[in-house]
Scaffold this motif. Structure first.
Motif, short mmCIF file in Angstrom:
data_model
loop_
_atom_site.label_atom_id
_atom_site.label_comp_id
_atom_site.label_asym_id
_atom_site.label_seq_id
_atom_site.Cartn_x
_atom_site.Cartn_y
_atom_site.Cartn_z
N GLY A 1 0.82 -1.19 0.00
CA GLY A 1 0.00 0.00 0.00
C GLY A 1 0.86 1.25 0.00
N ALA A 2 1.95 1.23 0.77
CA ALA A 2 2.87 2.36 0.80
C ALA A 2 3.46 2.62 -0.57
N LEU A 3 3.87 1.57 -1.24
CA LEU A 3 4.46 1.73 -2.58
C LEU A 3 3.44 2.26 -3.57
N HIS A 4 2.19 1.85 -3.42
CA HIS A 4 1.13 2.36 -4.30
C HIS A 4 1.02 3.88 -4.13
N LEU A 5 1.05 4.36 -2.89
CA LEU A 5 0.98 5.79 -2.62
C LEU A 5 2.19 6.52 -3.21
N LEU A 6 3.37 5.97 -3.00
CA LEU A 6 4.59 6.63 -3.43
C LEU A 6 4.71 6.67 -4.95
N GLU A 7 4.34 5.58 -5.60
CA GLU A 7 4.42 5.56 -7.06
C GLU A 7 3.41 6.52 -7.68
N ALA A 8 2.23 6.65 -7.04
CA ALA A 8 1.25 7.61 -7.54
C ALA A 8 1.79 9.04 -7.43
N ALA A 9 2.46 9.34 -6.32
CA ALA A 9 3.03 10.68 -6.16
C ALA A 9 4.16 10.92 -7.15
N LEU A 10 5.02 9.93 -7.33
CA LEU A 10 6.16 10.09 -8.23
C LEU A 10 5.73 10.19 -9.69
N ALA A 11 4.53 9.71 -10.00
CA ALA A 11 4.02 9.85 -11.36
C ALA A 11 3.84 11.32 -11.73
N SER A 12 3.75 12.19 -10.71
CA SER A 12 3.60 13.63 -10.94
C SER A 12 4.90 14.37 -10.68
N ALA A 13 6.03 13.66 -10.70
CA ALA A 13 7.31 14.27 -10.35
C ALA A 13 7.62 15.49 -11.23
N GLY A 14 7.15 15.46 -12.46
CA GLY A 14 7.44 16.56 -13.37
C GLY A 14 6.84 17.88 -12.95
N VAL A 15 5.80 17.85 -12.11
CA VAL A 15 5.16 19.09 -11.67
C VAL A 15 5.34 19.33 -10.17
N ILE A 16 6.12 18.49 -9.50
CA ILE A 16 6.44 18.73 -8.09
C ILE A 16 7.54 19.79 -8.04
N SER A 17 7.30 20.86 -7.32
CA SER A 17 8.21 22.01 -7.37
C SER A 17 9.44 21.86 -6.50
N SER A 18 9.47 20.87 -5.60
CA SER A 18 10.54 20.74 -4.62
C SER A 18 11.38 19.49 -4.84
N PRO A 19 12.69 19.64 -5.13
CA PRO A 19 13.56 18.45 -5.21
C PRO A 19 13.60 17.67 -3.90
N ARG A 20 13.45 18.37 -2.79
CA ARG A 20 13.47 17.68 -1.50
C ARG A 20 12.26 16.75 -1.35
N VAL A 21 11.11 17.18 -1.85
CA VAL A 21 9.94 16.31 -1.79
C VAL A 21 10.17 15.05 -2.62
N ILE A 22 10.74 15.21 -3.81
CA ILE A 22 11.02 14.05 -4.65
C ILE A 22 12.02 13.13 -3.96
N ALA A 23 13.05 13.71 -3.35
CA ALA A 23 14.03 12.90 -2.62
C ALA A 23 13.36 12.15 -1.47
N MET A 24 12.46 12.83 -0.75
CA MET A 24 11.74 12.18 0.35
C MET A 24 10.90 11.02 -0.15
N LEU A 25 10.24 11.18 -1.28
CA LEU A 25 9.41 10.11 -1.83
C LEU A 25 10.26 8.87 -2.14
N TYR A 26 11.43 9.09 -2.74
CA TYR A 26 12.31 7.95 -3.05
C TYR A 26 12.87 7.31 -1.77
N ALA A 27 13.17 8.13 -0.76
CA ALA A 27 13.67 7.58 0.50
C ALA A 27 12.61 6.71 1.16
N ARG A 28 11.36 7.17 1.14
CA ARG A 28 10.27 6.36 1.70
C ARG A 28 10.06 5.09 0.87
N LYS A 29 10.28 5.23 -0.44
CA LYS A 29 10.15 4.04 -1.30
C LYS A 29 11.23 3.01 -0.94
N ALA A 30 12.42 3.49 -0.64
CA ALA A 30 13.48 2.57 -0.22
C ALA A 30 13.08 1.83 1.05
#
Length: 452
Positions: free
Chosen positions: A270-299
């Motif tokens: 379930g966690a991965l489903h949430l994270l992959e859905a968020a990362l699908a919008s990476a192109g419009v996420i304004s913060s590199p830190r948010v993207i880094a956080m998403l990948y860290a949680r994915k790890a």
């Protein structure tokens, strides 16, 4: 906050209906017979076994329960035991089923602005979680000015942002148990502003963004205190409010915190489903830190699932995303705590979960050396710092390095002083349990004796 938690949906159903185990079983047996399924034994110990997980009610017994609780039989088949019982808890329905519109967000904000919900389980089944993720992508943002009361300007939204920033830093020092009530006060204020003032579309969207952050913070505080149902209710409300704001970046932050609750609650998929859905919008996420956080949680989610290759790949992606980040002052205020050290802490925790303590210590060492993160790489949050250090101690224990483990454990105790965090207390208890296995060593025996 109280430490007693209701961990099973059936416990909550019985409490809300004011039924004893015996009266509940008597009614279920009656429905079982009337529905044509035959007789059913109604020994009260059945309920305790169902709640403890040592037994699962037969499918016809579940159909009889569903009939009694007015839950459609199809939901029993679709959701399975015990997830379908969540539909019988009426106070969750508004949270889960309101439309994904600005008006729906205001309705949900009214539901989550009150006292803490003390249940200790997650409220969204796998199917419900998937539906939420899909609806987030189609949420209707506020698109018009509101004309219902006194006019407010953008300065009000700015002041709310200042108040929320102060609460985030207060949480760093005191832990979620102290900050939850203040966060829900902010939710109530913002909901009233949304519903009872005249404001422009731009101000309205800023108010919804503030509501999303207030709910995200309240959800984190509830999770930190061990109240997982309340955490998830707040995360759902936060995601809805972010959708009403048209704020993809804040929505992605909510996904990351919600994912944390899912994988620590035993649902890495379930966690991965949430994270992959968020990362699908990476192109419009304004913060590199948010993207880094998403990948860290994915790890971390992959590590909980035992998927080493995917976990380490996500670590590399997190560090690569972070390399594009500027100074914290140039980024989203809510992610000031995302540092290279924080990412290495997550990587170390992932390696430890995957049974690689040496690799974990390499990452923990990198966290200490990260100048922007200070000593322990957690952006100043004392509770998280203590938890990360406890994992470092666990890695030393796994390698038989008892002196080092005790030295780090002493620092954990120092950091936990004055912080109200159920997560921290649980982590410390687990660390003491690991040390007790080595109490034949004088250094360990001394530590356990001094901290009994």
């Amino acid at each position: 906050m109280e430490t007693v938690r209701e961990r099973h949906p059936l416990t909550v159903v019985l409490k809300h209906r004011r039924w004893t185990a015996t009266s509940f079983l008597r009614q279920v047996a009656d429905r079982h017979s009337k529905l044509g399924y035959g007789g059913m034994a109604s020994r009260r110990e059945k309920v305790s076994r169902w709640i403890s997980g040592t037994a699962t009610p037969g499918i016809t017994s579940q159909y009889a329960m569903a009939h009694l609780l007015q839950v459609p039989r199809g939901e029993v088949d679709a959701r399975g035991w015990p997830d379908w019982l969540l539909l019988a808890i009426r106070d969750d329905r508004t949270i889960l089923e309101s439309p994904w519109t600005p008006a729906g967000s205001v309705t949900v904000l009214r539901e989550v602005g009150g006292p803490v919900d003390r249940r200790g389980f997650l409220i969204a089944s796998t199917g419900t979680l998937a539906a939420m993720v899909a609806q987030w992508g189609t949420a209707e943002p506020a698109s018009a000015a509101t004309q219902v009361g006194r006019r407010i300007s953008s300065e009000v939204a700015t002041q709310l942002d200042v108040r929320l920033a102060a609460l985030r830093h207060l949480d760093d020092e005191l832990g979620g148990g102290h900050v939850y009530d203040a966060a829900t006060t902010e939710i109530r204020i913002i909901r009233r502003l949304l519903a009872e003032t005249t404001h422009s579309e731009q101000v309205g969207r800023r108010l919804y963004s503030a509501a999303a952050e207030a709910c995200r913070l309240a959800g984190w505080c509830a999770y930190d205190s061990g109240y997982h149902a309340e955490a998830e209710r707040q995360f759902v409300a936060a995601l809805r409010a972010a959708g009403s704001a048209g704020d993809t970046t804040t929505g992605a932050t909510v996904h990351a915190f919600w994912a944390n609750a899912r994988y620590t609650g035993g649902d890495p998929r379930g966690a991965l489903h949430l994270l992959e859905a968020a990362l699908a919008s990476a192109g419009v996420i304004s913060s590199p830190r948010v993207i880094a956080m998403l990948y860290a949680r994915k790890a971390r989610a992959h590590s909980v699932a035992g998927e080493a290759t995917a976990s380490y790949r996500a670590v590399d992606q997190a560090l690569a995303a972070y390399s594009k980040a500027g100074a914290p002052a140039e980024d989203l205020p809510a992610v000031y705590w995302v540092t290279a050290g924080e990412l290495h802490q997550a990587a170390g925790s992932a390696a430890l979960a995957l049974g690689e303590p040496k690799r974990a210590l390499v990452h923990f060492g990198e966290a200490v050396r990260d100048a922007s993160a200070g000593e322990i790489g957690t952006g100043g949050h004392r509770g998280d710092s203590a938890i990360h250090l406890a994992r470092r101690a666990e890695a030393h224990l796994a390698l038989g390095e008892l002196d080092a483990a005790v030295e780090v454990a002493e620092r954990v105790l120092e950091l936990m002083g004055g912080v109200e965090s159920a997560r921290g207390s649980s982590t410390l208890a687990e660390l003491r349990g690991g040390l007790r296995e080595h109490q034949d060593a004088a250094v360990v025996r001394s530590f356990l004796g001094l901290t009994a």
